[in-house]
Design an enzyme around this catalytic site. Structure first.
Site, PDB file in Angstrom:
ATOM      1  N   LEU A 217     -13.443  -2.072   6.558  1.00 38.38           N
ATOM      2  CA  LEU A 217     -13.814  -3.289   7.031  1.00 38.38           C
ATOM      3  C   LEU A 217     -15.055  -3.579   6.162  1.00 38.38           C
ATOM      4  CD1 LEU A 217     -12.809  -3.894  11.026  1.00 38.38           C
ATOM      5  CD2 LEU A 217     -11.227  -4.571   8.651  1.00 38.38           C
TER       6      LEU A 217
ATOM      7  N   SER B 136      -2.974   1.652   7.040  1.00 36.74           N
ATOM      8  CA  SER B 136      -3.678   0.441   7.181  1.00 36.74           C
ATOM      9  C   SER B 136      -4.103   0.165   7.547  1.00 36.74           C
ATOM     10  CB  SER B 136      -2.522   0.470   8.301  1.00 36.74           C
ATOM     11  OG  SER B 136      -0.899   1.043   8.190  1.00 36.74           O
TER      12      SER B 136
ATOM     13  N   GLU C  66      -6.759   2.871   2.542  1.00 35.16           N
ATOM     14  CA  GLU C  66      -6.835   2.664   0.621  1.00 35.16           C
ATOM     15  C   GLU C  66      -7.737   0.774   0.258  1.00 35.16           C
ATOM     16  OE1 GLU C  66      -4.590   4.245  -1.466  1.00 35.16           O
ATOM     17  OE2 GLU C  66      -5.672   2.567  -2.246  1.00 35.16           O
TER      18      GLU C  66
ATOM     19  N   VAL D 275       0.834  -1.203  -0.035  1.00 30.66           N
ATOM     20  CA  VAL D 275       0.021  -0.162  -0.141  1.00 30.66           C
ATOM     21  C   VAL D 275       0.882   0.900   0.177  1.00 30.66           C
ATOM     22  CG1 VAL D 275      -1.772   0.836   1.647  1.00 30.66           C
ATOM     23  CG2 VAL D 275      -1.872  -1.004   0.627  1.00 30.66           C
ATOM     24  N   GLY D 276       1.777   1.013   1.159  1.00 30.47           N
ATOM     25  CA  GLY D 276       3.007   2.995   1.178  1.00 30.47           C
ATOM     26  C   GLY D 276       3.600   2.821   0.266  1.00 30.47           C
TER      27      GLY D 276
ATOM     28  N   CYS E 297      -6.035  -9.919   2.491  1.00 37.24           N
ATOM     29  CA  CYS E 297      -7.018  -9.262   3.066  1.00 37.24           C
ATOM     30  C   CYS E 297      -8.423  -9.453   3.461  1.00 37.24           C
ATOM     31  CB  CYS E 297      -7.087  -7.514   2.374  1.00 37.24           C
ATOM     32  SG  CYS E 297      -6.258  -7.359   1.915  1.00 37.24           S
TER      33      CYS E 297
ATOM     34  N   GLU F  57      -4.526  -5.484  -5.513  1.00 39.02           N
ATOM     35  CA  GLU F  57      -3.444  -5.882  -6.710  1.00 39.02           C
ATOM     36  C   GLU F  57      -3.443  -6.231  -7.760  1.00 39.02           C
ATOM     37  OE1 GLU F  57      -1.980  -8.889  -2.408  1.00 39.02           O
ATOM     38  OE2 GLU F  57      -0.309  -9.242  -4.711  1.00 39.02           O
TER      39      GLU F  57
END
Ligand code: UGA
Length: 420
Positions: free
Chosen positions: A182, A92, A122, A15-16, A237, A126
């Protein structure tokens, strides 16, 4: 607009890394990068925290709750070295109310420095990360509704407004923002478990899951995406975030709500087990000494990532049934070997799918790689043991054609095509 800020990101993972690359690309006028974290913190006006929050493996909430140790360590480090006001951006995925804990840690020493904590989850996936960052469906920024909170929020809005249309940048209170991340993942996973649950019913009733999904998906209230029946969802995730949600609900005494969402994970496990039982049933109730080739090991196509891939549990179950296993995947073989290190010697890893299938009794498609649909299955059939079986866990192959070649074909959620 002219905008002079130093931005720091702590944590440069999936992510970062890409998020910072996108900000740097879209706003070249003001960005500075530094590798010294302490110095970086001191110089930064805005700090994105994008550290790992895996599922806890120990103590209370093991296997369910998020492990917040890296995240808390980061908060303490920021507090120790900061000399000026900072905006802290939670990137996060975290349990609801983590921003509050972050605020408490940051303000626990009375050194007079103000920290404004924002939540900015975020939503990228992927394989399409850069596209998702470039043209996101939405950017969500949660803040406190105090004048300071709103000012901090507006600063972050201005950064995204460099490339994201303003109507797609939405703001909310911090808790809604944390929870929305979530819930988005829970809803996506729920759609997959819903269609997979119906796939089981289709297999009993001669209905066809692809036809059902098309009919259902044409209702614009539901939409047609994320309705592909499969062997089950994987990835780092979905399961983690749902279990986190379930844990959160239980902590607040909401057991019915927790059970409801837990059902999404249970159906996912059921779908994988059902796949194995279908294989067993089709192959005369024994897989012992049968050679089975898994086509694909990644949790989805276009990545080498195997975290929580359904192929992992399917492999273990097949080995339990004493089958011989051959695994092929264009990008995930190294990860597959690491994931299955404990059953090393019982599994072969072969790069070329034609070679992998030689001498096998069955092929099981685990990942929806395009290359599999384009293979010459006539050629493959010739090299396999007979009767030859295909279990298409992603419904990507031409089932009629495979049947005509001679295979016994078992798709997900469709009647099997068998020669006996
Ligand atoms: C997911 C979400 O899609 C992102 O929005 C989110 O930001 C990300 O998690 C995250 O929290 O970091 P990702 O895990 O990369 O992204 O992958 P997805 O494309 O969502 O696929 C997840 C799993 O569901 C895969 O195993 C995929 O094969 C499976 N899937 C997906 C199905 O079985 N059927 C479908 O119709 C769609």
């Amino acid at each position: 607009m002219a905008f002079e800020k130093n931005i720091l990101c702590i944590g440069a993972g999936y992510v970062g890394g890409p998020t910072m690359a996108m900000i740097a690309h879209q706003c070249p006028q003001y960005l500075f990068f530094s590798t010294g974290i302490d110095q970086g913190i001191q110089e930064a006006d805005i700090i994105f925290v994008s550290v790992n929050t895996p599922t806890k493996t120990f103590g209370a909430g093991a296997g369910m709750a998020a492990d917040l140790q890296y995240w808390e360590k980061t908060a303490r480090q920021i507090r120790e070295v900061s000399r000026s006001h900072k905006i802290i951006v939670e990137k996060s995925t975290l349990p609801v109310k983590t921003a509050l804990a972050m605020e408490r840690i940051l303000t626990a020493t009375a050194n007079g420095i103000r920290f404004d904590v924002l939540s900015n989850p975020e939503f990228m996936a992927e394989g399409s990360g850069i596209q998702d960052l470039e043209t996101p469906d939405r950017v969500l920024i949660g803040s406190r509704e105090t004048p300071e909170g709103v000012t901090a929020r507006d600063e972050l809005v201005e950064i995204y407004a460099n490339w994201v249309p303003r109507e797609r940048i939405i703001t909310s209170n911090v808790w809604s923002s944390e929870l929305s991340k979530l819930v988005s993942n829970a809803f996506l996973a729920q759609r997959i478990s819903s269609i997979n649950a119906i796939s089981a019913l289709c297999e009993k009733t001669e209905a066809d899951i692809t036809e059902v999904a098309r009919a259902v998906g044409m209702d614009r209230r539901l939409g047609d995406r994320f309705l592909n029946a499969s062997i089950g969802f994987g990835g780092s995730c979905f399961k983690k975030d749902i279990l986190n949600l379930v844990y959160l609900c239980r902590q607040y005494g909401l057991d019915e709500v927790a059970d409801y969402w837990d059902g999404v994970v249970r159906i996912n496990d059921y779908q994988k087990e059902r796949f194995i039982l279908n294989m067993l049933g089709a192959m005369f109730n024994t897989l012992a000494a049968k050679r089975i080739c898994l086509f694909g090991f990644a949790f989805k196509a276009d990545t080498g990532d195997t975290r929580e891939s359904p192929a992992i549990s399917v492999s273990r179950r097949l080995v339990e049934e004493r089958a011989e296993l051959v695994i092929t995947d264009p990008r995930a073989l190294a990860n597959a070997e690491a994931d299955l290190a404990d059953i090393q010697g019982l599994v072969a890893f072969v790069e070329d799918p034609y070679e992998a299938a030689v001498g096998c009794d069955a092929i099981a498609v685990m990942t929806e790689w395009d290359i599999y649909a384009a293979l010459d299955f006539r050629n493959i059939y010739e090299t396999m043991r007979k009767p030859a079986f295909i279990f298409d866990g992603r419904n990507i192959l031409d089932h009629e054609e495979l049947f005509e070649i001679g295979f016994n074909v078992f798709p997900v959620g469709k009647p099997p095509l068998t020669h006996f």
